[in-house]
Each structure stands twice: as structure tokens, then as C-alpha cells.
Write an enzyme that holds these catalytic residues in place. Sequence first.
Site, PDB file in Angstrom:
ATOM      1  CG  ASP A  17      23.849  49.391-135.955  1.00  0.00           C
ATOM      2  OD1 ASP A  17      23.263  50.499-135.918  1.00  0.00           O
ATOM      3  OD2 ASP A  17      25.040  49.256-135.617  1.00  0.00           O
TER       4      ASP A  17
HETATM    5  C1  BGC Z   1      25.426  52.502-134.484  1.00  0.00           C
HETATM    6  C2  BGC Z   1      24.382  52.195-133.438  1.00  0.00           C
HETATM    7  C3  BGC Z   1      23.453  53.372-133.300  1.00  0.00           C
HETATM    8  C4  BGC Z   1      22.842  53.674-134.655  1.00  0.00           C
HETATM    9  C5  BGC Z   1      21.889  54.844-134.631  1.00  0.00           C
HETATM   10  C6  BGC Z   1      24.822  52.991-135.794  1.00  0.00           C
HETATM   11  O1  BGC Z   1      25.809  53.490-136.622  1.00  0.00           O
HETATM   12  O2  BGC Z   1      26.225  51.365-134.730  1.00  0.00           O
HETATM   13  O3  BGC Z   1      25.008  51.915-132.207  1.00  0.00           O
HETATM   14  O4  BGC Z   1      22.473  53.117-132.334  1.00  0.00           O
HETATM   15  O5  BGC Z   1      23.869  53.981-135.561  1.00  0.00           O
HETATM   16  O6  BGC Z   1      22.576  56.024-134.465  1.00  0.00           O
END
Ligand code: BGC
Length: 826
Positions: free
Chosen positions: A224
Amino acid sequence: MADIDKLVAEMTPEEKASLTAGRDMWSTNGVPRLGIPPVRVTDGPNGARGTAMGSAGPRSVCVPCGSALGATWDPDLLGRIGELLGREARRKSARVLLAPTVNIHRSPLAGRNFECYSEDPHLSGRLAAAFVRGAQSQGVATTVKHLVANDAEFERHTISSVVDERALREIYLLPFEMAVRDGGALGVMTSYNRLNGRYNTRRRDLLQGILRDEWGFEGFVLTDWYGAADTEESARAGLDLEMPGPGRAFGPALAAAVAAGRVDPADLDGAARRLLSVFDRLGALDDAGDGPEEAIDDPADRALAREAATGAAVLLANDGLLPLDPAGTGSVALIGPHAVRPRAMGGGSSAVRPHHRANLLESLGAALGTGVHLVHEPGCGIDRGVPTLKAEVLRTPGGDAGMELEVFAGPDLTGPAVHREVAGETKFFSIGSPAAGVPDEGFSLRAIARYRPEHGGPHRFSLLQAGRARLTVGGRVVIDGFADPPPRGDAFFGLGSQEVDAAVDLAAGTEVEIVVEYSAEGAPAVHAWTIGCARPLPADLMERAEAVAAAADVAVVVVGNDDDWETEGQDRTSLDLPGRQDELVERVAAANPNTVVVVNAGAPVALPWADRVRAVLWCWFGGQELDGALADVLVGKSDPAGRLPFTLPLRLEHNPSYGNFPGENGEVRYGEGVLVGYRWYEARDLPVAHPFGHGLSYSTFSIGAPRLSSPTADAGHTLIVDVPVTNTGDRRGAEVVQLYVRPLDARAFRPPQELKAFRKVWVDPGQTVTASLELDGRAWARWDPGQPWLADAGAGWRVDPGRYLLAVGRSSADIAHEVVVEVAGE
Ligand code: BGC
């Protein structure tokens, strides 16, 4: 297909390592020497946003949120939604879609429930697998997220979810397993949280043992955003890609770790091989990687988004007022803070800029026809804290909507501006340089706009910042993050500050200047700020709503949450509707006996007034076509075809995570074990507001006796259960046949019953169709964690021999038939 082994053999360690970290926020690194292009990724589960964040950038198709898709109980529809988002990802020149989100609704309060399908792992897994197959048919990889036990936002970058092995396997891992095994997912995204004390990016037992060795996963694992826990252990564990770039734990740091002998070169080769294999399978190695981002507003896509929103709509209660009959209705009062613009999405990284902005006043007006007089009153406001200042109420010095930005090369807002632009929003975000000619670090900027308040009174301004920022209103510095830097908070992927706010009295109609000054000096990996502003509301909103309700034949009250209440980054603390919405419903219902309530939310809320209104319709954050879909359902053009993907509890205190949510001392204990959702309410015999799987059609159905392909079953064969469904009403409608399995001779504690199969069927009046349900070996199995102190008892899925009852019905609490099967053990 490229010869990936040969390609990897040709690469230097540095080149291989460069593949393992992003180039920037939304793409991987290419290796130009070998013709390997960068590969673009995009969020996410309800639309493919592309590389822009916030309200800038090209528009995208916005489909209903995750819990709404969960409420469709329709894998075929999810397959088509997956195809659409796969196509949309390609339109944004992306080859990786950061979706679906398959974490479990463990607590009704978790901030991202709206993004996740359900409290039930089987429903989540079936839908996820269908979505993945659909999306990947378009030449994109999906990344099922967030692995695993990432079921709340509290302390989200550090919290340890303490989960027993059985709950982990039977509940939390199952949707990932189904997405990988049945859906063939080519990517998995790890979570921010720790699992039983250790970060998931560092867990070889998870990434290699379970994911690859057990499930046969052939794709890549990415972090993530900003969630790589370390270099060495994560490389050994089988993490392949750190996002976003530039790399901190992987990339050059991984090359250095290999050079120093701290990481086995084979681990680096493995990551490079896995990434390139997936890109090759997608055809992405022949792609330029940096293509344009197109916004295509195709009527067929709109139609599908609308179908999904009606397919998700759950009619919780109806004493006959719905569907509305335009011929017998003279006037309708549409009431509620977001009634005109029902919320299409939740908050956070899943947000997109939709092609169409829902307007229920228009679409309901069109559906009711010109003979019906339609009026609107908001009734109350529901701001959570300080909402983001709306760019459309601002004017630049040049007269455009938004703010004018001047950017300086140095850190102290001096010298000539090296870049100017009109920003259509009241926030700023960049990684590295924000524009050509501006240095990557140490720049500064000033954003200026004029604001003319509609209503006078106290305005609450706020500022979030990553870097140093100050806010000036009407020539006075009201928030000064230069002189007094605020503490770290959750904003901007956890790299930003806590929110600081200040009240400013402004007079109606008198223009003031609003200025943000920002310096990137000393900023963390991102440069960012956001201005908030809570504007005063007129004092008599509630009375005005009561008055229009009293004067109308029917009152439609839209209540719910918005993307500040249900958002990534923050859980809720109560099931209550925010603001004075409960009071609003009570007062409207008292003023008008024909009151319908529409719930515009993605997660459970309390409905204390439910027995004083004539119908309750749950419409979710239903995507960009929510307005048209809702109008279709309200007038009966579409059947409300959704069923609850979660239990609607009567009290917060009844929910299984109560007492173990959101956690303390850095831990959240999943103390309820496998008793998540209805498993818990049923085991404890607790009353609920509405059971899992509940939802009414405008028609009626009779569910006939199930026919089994065999009176006995075993782990190695699939048992087919055919269920006849007859439409006994007078209009076409959808029924969702649900099959729950109850072990009668359990050898370990089991939930009273568990959903193991379901099928949605559309049936014409008088017609009978057969819903065919399949039960494979897992339908009977439980995870046996083994007993390490007994030499012969390993962990694994166990089928205990004995009798199992199949309960077939239209919700977990409305069972039409029960049949016992004898199941042979392993
Ligand atoms: C989220 C993810 C997301 C990523 C990119 C993170 O804060 O938890 O689900 O894909 O950001 O935006």
C-alpha cells in the site's frame, strides 16, 4: 510472449532493483536499455481515476461503492463492472487497477466499509473473483487489497490486528483466496497494519507460504502507498514492488542490500521475474506506458452504472407507499442535506471525478412528470468537522472559479514566480516538482482567491499541511504553520499534519481575500495542503423542511453520511446519523404521514424512526448514476433488487467487535473470532434491526423445495442444489436465493450457519425459474489450526463427517426450506 528468464538474466542488479520501486506516484520504473516501459497503475474499486488526485484531472465513470456492489449479490453484474473498470483503466493508460477492496465489515464503524463488499467472506469472495475476471479480461492486472486484517482506520499505519488463525482463514483471508484461486488475480496489495505484531510486507508465511505455495498465486505483491516496512525482511518475504516511487525500502536500497550480501540475489531475481511476467501477460511490455488519459463518457457505461445502482438498492421496509404512483400524487417534498446531490462515493483514495454529478431533484422530477409538483428543503447540515472549502465559491483575481497559484523556486516566496496556474480546487498535492521549471524540493508557493459569503456569521477555517503552510483571511493570518508547525496527523498518507482550525466572522456579501502560503522546505515525501471552511447555515432550516413536508402529498427524506463521515483515514464513533437528521425524519414524519426515507450511506446507521415512516430504501453511495437509478426505483421503473450485505444492528453495543474496537495500546483484538456479522448475532440470539441478506422486491416470490443432485456429499465433489422460484406477484422482479449451511454434528465450535451459496434470479409474473446453487468441499469445512503439541495433527481444512442442514431462503433469518445431507469426512 517475452522470454522473461532471458530478460532477467540480461539485467544488472540495479536495473532489476529499479523495477521493484515506483518511478513516481502512479507508475513503475522502466528499463529503457532493454525496452521495458514504465507501467501505470490507477485506483481503484469504484472507478479508474488516473494519475490526478482530488477534483483535478480527467473524468471517470463512477460505479457504486463496494458495499453497494456487495448488495447486488450479483457476480454476473460484478463481472461486467470489472470489465468496465478494466476498460476505464486502459483509457487512463493504466495496466494495473488498484482494486477490489475485500476487507471485511468487522465493525459497522470502520471508515472504509463503504469500499468493501460485505461482512460475509463467501459473498465478498464470489463478487471479488467475478470482478477480477472481468477487469483482467481487459489487459489489466487487479490488486486485491489490503492483505490482511485491515478492517479499520484507527492508527492505520501501525496498529496490530490480533487475529486467531481460524478466524484469519475462515473469514479474513477467504475473499483473497477466492479472488486469487477462482478469479486468477494477478496482483495483491499488502495492508498498512501489522498482523499479530508483524507487518504484512515482512511475512514470508503469508506472501510465500499461503499466497504462493498454497493458493498458487502467480502475480506480484505490491505495498500500500508508503507502506513498505523494511528492505531485507520484505525482500525475503516475497514483496515485489514498493509504491509509490521513488523507492525508499526497495529500488536502490534493495540493490545495495543485495550488493552487501544482506539479501539473496535470488529474491531480487524472483521479484523482477514476477513483475515482468505479469506485465508480459498483460501485453504491457509492448506498451509505451506513458499514454494519454482519456475521459470517455459512453452511454453504455452510464447504463451499466445505473443498472448496478438499481441492482444494489435495498428496500428495507414498505407498507405499500412505494413505488410512488405519479398519477395519484400531486406533490412531493424532497428533503435532506444531500437530497439534491445524493453522495455517489465515500472519501479517500477511491474517489474519482465522475462524468455525471447526481441531481435527484432533476431525475425525480423527470420520473414523476410535470403533473407532480416537486419542492426541496435541506432540513439541516451534516458537516463533520470542517469540510474542504468548495472551489466553486471562490474567484481568482482574474475572475475564474478556484485559486490562482504562483510558484517560486526558493523556499521563502521571494523572487519572480517560476510557474503560475489557475487551480480548480482548494488543495495542493505533489511528489517532487509540481510543474515544469520548479525544483523537486525547497520550492514555495502562494494561492490566492476572493470569497464573498452568502450568509454572514462565524466561518470555521482549517488547514492541513505536509510542509509549512499558513492561511490568511481578509489580510489577517488566522492559521500559522510556519511559526507554529502542527503535530503529525493522518492526512496525506500519514505524512501530513493534524487539522488546525480558526473561527473568522465574515459579513454576508462582503468580499475577503483568502491566501495560502506554502513552503516545501523540510517537507516529508509529499508536498501538500488543504483548506477547509465550515460556512454558517440559516437558522430555520428544520422549520422550512417541516412546512414543505406538511404541504406535500408525499415526503421523501434522504438521510445518510457523506465522504467526510465515511472515509479512508477515519472511523466513525457512532451508528447515529450525523447532525440533526434523526430529528429531521421524526419532524417530517409527524408533519406528513406519507414519508419515505432513503438512506444514502455505505455502512450501517441506526434507524430509530423506522416504524414511524412508510418505507425505507437504502441507496448506498450509488455512483454517478445514483440519481436516475433512485428515481427509477422510487417510481417502480426498476425493482429494488439489492439485499443487505451486512446485518443492520439494533445497537452498537450488540456488534461483535464491541469492546475490541478500534483498539488500544497499538493493538486491536479480534476477540469475536469467527463470529463476525450474522454469525455473532445468531450465536448470541441477539435481535437485529434487519438481518443479513434482507431486502424486499416490489413483487412477491415463492421459493420451492430444493432438489439435490445427491442425498449425500463429500469434500471431493460438488453438490448441486436446484431451487425453483416462482413470481407470485404482478411485476417482474429479482429474488436472491441464499443457502446457509448448519453443521448438526459439529466436532468444534461452529457458527450456527454460514452462507455457502447464493443466486440472484429475475422472474416475470407467474413464471418459475430454477436457481442453481453449487456447494463444493469448502461448504462443509472448518479451518483446523492443529495442535502443535500432538505430533500428527497438522493445520488444515477439515470436513467433519456427519449431518449438515441446508437452509434455503431469502435472508439469513427468513428460511423457506431445510434439508439435511449426510457428509462423508476426509
Ligand atoms: C489506500 C489504497 C490506495 C492507495 C493509492 C492508500 O492510501 O489505502 O487503497 O490504493 O492509497 O491511492
